[in-house]
Design a protein around this motif. Structure first.
Motif, PDB file in Angstrom:
ATOM      1  N   TYR A  48       0.989   5.722   0.293  1.00  0.00           N
ATOM      2  CA  TYR A  48       0.522   6.672   0.756  1.00  0.00           C
ATOM      3  C   TYR A  48       1.367   7.852   0.524  1.00  0.00           C
ATOM      4  CZ  TYR A  48      -2.424   3.577   3.392  1.00  0.00           C
ATOM      5  OH  TYR A  48      -3.317   2.515   3.631  1.00  0.00           O
ATOM      6  N   ARG A  79       0.891  -1.370   0.146  1.00  0.00           N
ATOM      7  CA  ARG A  79      -0.127   0.024  -0.222  1.00  0.00           C
ATOM      8  C   ARG A  79       0.907   1.171   0.122  1.00  0.00           C
ATOM      9  NH1 ARG A  79      -4.136  -1.428   4.461  1.00  0.00           N
ATOM     10  NH2 ARG A  79      -2.211  -1.607   5.624  1.00  0.00           N
ATOM     11  N   GLU A 125      -3.879   7.806  -0.694  1.00  0.00           N
ATOM     12  CA  GLU A 125      -3.772   6.321  -0.718  1.00  0.00           C
ATOM     13  C   GLU A 125      -3.567   6.348  -2.390  1.00  0.00           C
ATOM     14  OE1 GLU A 125      -4.589   1.597   0.237  1.00  0.00           O
ATOM     15  OE2 GLU A 125      -5.781   3.270   0.665  1.00  0.00           O
TER      16      GLU A 125
END
Length: 124
Positions: free
Chosen positions: A11, A9, A92
């Motif tokens: 960010y 992920r 994100e």
């Protein structure tokens, strides 16, 4: 080492960052301003004001790693970020959008076609 993949992920910190910052100060931004934990294994992307340098802070096996890219020419094209009453602390982004930024391709002009995405990664 060198362990960033599409399964991570990412960010993006939506404000300009001083590129003199290193592990502890970037980690402080993640904790204090983004409200996240560096040790969760996510990758945190920071861009300087003129959009000519990028740092990615990532916790990997054994410790923190910083990837640093400084453009000799041109600028990174950042995604559009919806600032909600000044409360936006992170954005994100997808691995594919990060690759487009690094390659110098404007993500707003790219047409994304439908693809199957695992249930826990339903972000497109």
């Amino acid at each position: 080492m060198f362990n960033l993949t599409a399964s991570d992920r990412f960010y993006l910190y939506p404000y300009p960052t001083d590129m003199r910052k290193s592990f502890y100060t970037l980690g402080g931004i993640v904790t204090n301003q983004m409200g996240m934990d560096v040790q969760d294994g996510d990758a945190f992307v920071f861009i300087n004001k003129p959009c000519t340098a990028m740092k990615i802070l990532h916790m990997e096996y054994g410790g923190l790693v910083i990837y640093h890219m400084k453009l000799s020419r041109g600028q990174f094209s950042l995604p559009e970020i919806d600032f909600q009453e000044g409360k936006t602390v992170s954005h994100e982004t997808l691995w594919s959008d990060l690759v487009l930024m690094v390659q110098g391709i404007d993500a707003q002009k790219v047409k994304h076609r439908k693809r199957w995405i695992p249930a826990d990664r339903d972000r497109i």
